[in-house]
Design a protein around this motif. Sequence first.
Motif, mmCIF file in Angstrom:
data_model
loop_
_atom_site.group_PDB
_atom_site.id
_atom_site.type_symbol
_atom_site.label_atom_id
_atom_site.label_comp_id
_atom_site.label_asym_id
_atom_site.label_seq_id
_atom_site.Cartn_x
_atom_site.Cartn_y
_atom_site.Cartn_z
ATOM 1 N N MET B 41 27.438 3.733 1.871
ATOM 2 C CA MET B 41 27.062 2.808 3.347
ATOM 3 C C MET B 41 27.672 1.333 3.224
ATOM 4 O O MET B 41 27.350 0.780 2.570
ATOM 5 N N MET B 42 27.533 0.981 4.415
ATOM 6 C CA MET B 42 27.856 -0.680 4.863
ATOM 7 C C MET B 42 26.479 -1.481 5.132
ATOM 8 O O MET B 42 26.141 -1.553 5.868
ATOM 9 N N PHE B 43 26.483 -1.938 3.417
ATOM 10 C CA PHE B 43 25.482 -2.730 3.101
ATOM 11 C C PHE B 43 24.775 -3.844 2.217
ATOM 12 O O PHE B 43 25.961 -3.430 1.719
ATOM 13 N N GLY B 44 25.356 -4.893 2.973
ATOM 14 C CA GLY B 44 26.275 -5.636 1.950
ATOM 15 C C GLY B 44 24.977 -6.758 1.413
ATOM 16 O O GLY B 44 24.200 -6.981 3.135
ATOM 17 N N LEU B 45 24.348 -7.253 0.158
ATOM 18 C CA LEU B 45 23.101 -7.897 0.732
ATOM 19 C C LEU B 45 23.978 -9.648 0.284
ATOM 20 O O LEU B 45 23.193 -10.302 0.568
ATOM 21 N N ALA B 46 24.618 -10.115 -0.244
ATOM 22 C CA ALA B 46 25.214 -11.138 -0.687
ATOM 23 C C ALA B 46 26.401 -11.248 -1.291
ATOM 24 O O ALA B 46 27.365 -10.557 -0.789
ATOM 25 N N CYS B 47 26.501 -11.871 -2.395
ATOM 26 C CA CYS B 47 28.172 -12.334 -2.738
ATOM 27 C C CYS B 47 28.630 -10.924 -2.507
ATOM 28 O O CYS B 47 29.971 -11.103 -2.712
ATOM 29 N N ILE B 50 31.119 -9.387 -0.249
ATOM 30 C CA ILE B 50 32.323 -9.939 -0.006
ATOM 31 C C ILE B 50 33.187 -8.747 -0.730
ATOM 32 O O ILE B 50 34.545 -8.740 -0.951
ATOM 33 N N GLU B 51 32.783 -8.810 -2.753
ATOM 34 C CA GLU B 51 33.581 -8.442 -3.153
ATOM 35 C C GLU B 51 33.749 -6.839 -3.258
ATOM 36 O O GLU B 51 35.129 -6.263 -3.077
ATOM 37 N N ILE B 53 33.929 -5.487 0.277
ATOM 38 C CA ILE B 53 34.638 -5.299 1.421
ATOM 39 C C ILE B 53 36.243 -5.938 0.518
ATOM 40 O O ILE B 53 37.041 -5.177 1.310
ATOM 41 N N PRO B 72 27.383 2.718 8.492
ATOM 42 C CA PRO B 72 26.222 1.832 8.688
ATOM 43 C C PRO B 72 25.224 2.570 8.913
ATOM 44 O O PRO B 72 24.000 2.252 8.373
ATOM 45 N N THR B 85 21.787 -9.958 -4.741
ATOM 46 C CA THR B 85 20.805 -9.842 -4.548
ATOM 47 C C THR B 85 19.341 -9.370 -4.033
ATOM 48 O O THR B 85 19.172 -9.558 -2.820
#
Lengths: 589, 218
Positions: B41-47, B50-51, B53, B72, B85
Amino acid sequence: MTTPAPVETIDPSAVAGQKLVEKFPGAVTADERPGYSGWVISAEKLTEAAAFIHDELGYDLLSSVTGVDYLEEGKMEVVYHAYQTTGGPALVFKVRVAREDPVTVPSVTPIWVGADFQEREIWDLYGIRFEGHPDLRRILMWEGFAGHPMRKDWKEAFHEEEVKPFKSRWPGGEHIFAENRTAYGDNVSFEAGFDPEKWIPTDPEEALYASLKKYKTEVIDGIPTDHILVNMGPQHPSTHGVFRAVVMLDGENVVSLKPVMGYLHRNHEKIGERNTWLQNMPFTDRLDYFNSMSNNWGYSLAVEKLMGIEVAERAEYLRVIMAELSRIQNHFILIGMLMNDLGAYFTPALYAFEERELILDIFEAASGSRMMCNYHRFGGVVRDVPEEWMKKIHGLVFDRLPGKIDEFDRLLTENELFVSRLKGIGVLTPEQAVNTSMTGPMLRASGIPYDIRRADPYGIYDRFDFNVAVRYNGDMYDRYLIRVDEMRESLKILEQALKQIPEGPVNSQKPSYITKVPAGEAYGRIEAPKGELGYYVVSTGKPNPYRYHVRAPSFINLTSLEMTCVDEKIADFVALLGAVDIVLGELDR
Amino acid sequence: MTPNELNSPDYDIPEELQNVVAITTLDKIYNFGRRSSIWPMMFGLACCAIEMIAAQASRYDLARFGMEVMRPSPRQCDVMIVAGTVTKKMLPAIVRLYNQMAEPKYVVSMGACASGGGPFKEGYNVVAGIDKFLPVDVYVPGCPPTPQALVYGLIKLQEKIDKQSIKQVRWYQKGPDSVEVPIPMLGPDLIDPRRIPEIKAKAAELANPPAPAEESAA
């Protein structure tokens, strides 16, 4: 040629402060606590004084507004840092009010719209009401959350001790799971007698939607026309993380837009006031996680100001090199991601990530970590860059990056589709940009050449020859172009820094875990890739900061988002948000 | 997958047919198909996002594992990489997204924060680990984990999938085909619906300290 007049070292903010005292006798006094500076204004006169500061004294850019809770003195303080866009130091003014609910302070939003989000944040975290604020809702926590968490007498569920290092972990190290220490066995606390079965769920969004109620069904040409409410986020591919926007649409046009944040609010400031001074350094990495090198710098700058120490010469150069490399990779990613938002799915971003990886390799060699560098220390940096890696930086700066920036420029700048999506969209006039406290590329794209590296130099930026990039149209296309310009200027600085860098120690201080910081306050700000990154710290002379506040550019740059989006298409909102350049870690803190 | 891995050992295939015919089990084929096309899932919460991606990008290239298609929409994906987080404010949305995913679904907890709160554990708005709410399959340590670490974690997930059997998997059994996690509520603090009796009892106990009888009543 006539000899130049001797330079008088008069602090313009002191002169402005004197004028303020003369104008409002009795209501304005100098802050004379040891280590403090600025002027204390009585709450009754704040609105008038703020108008005077803005209109007569010319402090048009309100950079930072923050609250401080002086529990022992029974006072709450709101601290304002205002700047002139022509350059120079800050005019710091404060309002002190009794710490008895309801704590109220007049809002300065009628004068500086840029105070909007910051005052909402103070209301959320400190419970200070701002009278006259147009939309005073909680901003980081949800509506209905019990208490104002940044108050010094508010304890979180996992609270162990006031300050670190905790006795349970140091020096003996008998750690007990936080879950086993708390009443509810989890990171939650409820007041005694709370009954979740009888609790009536209130809609945390009620106040939010109420502010959009004014848009009702209209009859246009005999056809009843409805507005559509679209929630974008917090899980949406275009919002760069967990940002959410509630957009009111008329057909495809944006009528109103409310940003909703706090989905990544991870309590940097509360944790930061428990940490020791040095322990905060790795936490600053996690603010704007693209640019940990710049974040470190802002914090060390503020603390070094308080400590009154010099930075080792070589470290100054290393700081500049790392910060500028960081800016270049940030702008690469921004442009790549902006293309993503415009629909060029991931290909430009792949070009950007290629360069970013090379720069991250350098960060890894210098600090040991790709992203969370934790590289700065008070008085310098933690360690030198290995010799062979210095050569790699040379190779990157002199040989590779200039060509790559040109490549981006060649592929995108005159691309028909790209230009037609960006030109003339989301225009922000210079007056609006200053008034909404925009900083960084957002401000400079609107025609205000305000760059902290020039306007209020820190570190050794006064030694370099570079231009402040500025564009005059204030539309999205200029916001793209300014990033390309800035990358080129950063390369100029890098080239000079690499030629000038001396040998020597990289830290002027001895490494130590506990830092002695004299009592007082300091505001350190740098030109981060996203705008002005400021740290407001208050010390009481103890091993921990009393107040640790981050003035986050991503957060405050969103103030103008609604202004730029109204009357544009919904698809443009996605790109407009991308062009602001937000990072959620910093936005929500 | 090489023929050696694919073929079941006890069947002799004539030499001339070895490139054409394979005798294998349904489980192997089924799992091979699933584990080679896991869509995250294209689902990022925090830092960590980026890793994540960066792991997708050219240097680390998750496409080698059939994982390049980031969706998404939760309806179209197989694995949720909880990258960052988890805050109380975000948690209802995360649980809702998990409930919307179709079986078979997996959860990878990426980084220290998602696994146990990480450096932000003590924060008042932070959930100390997504595993308090969702069943996690693989934990990837690090702050943030490097792309290599994430790739290793996803390989571990593939190994886990390889060991599943079509006879036993949850989504082919009778009964509800998906496990729904009750969605937490945002009250004065985060309320986990599964723990309401517990919270009620504890709050009552705190209100009247010398009354242990109420605990048993709840």
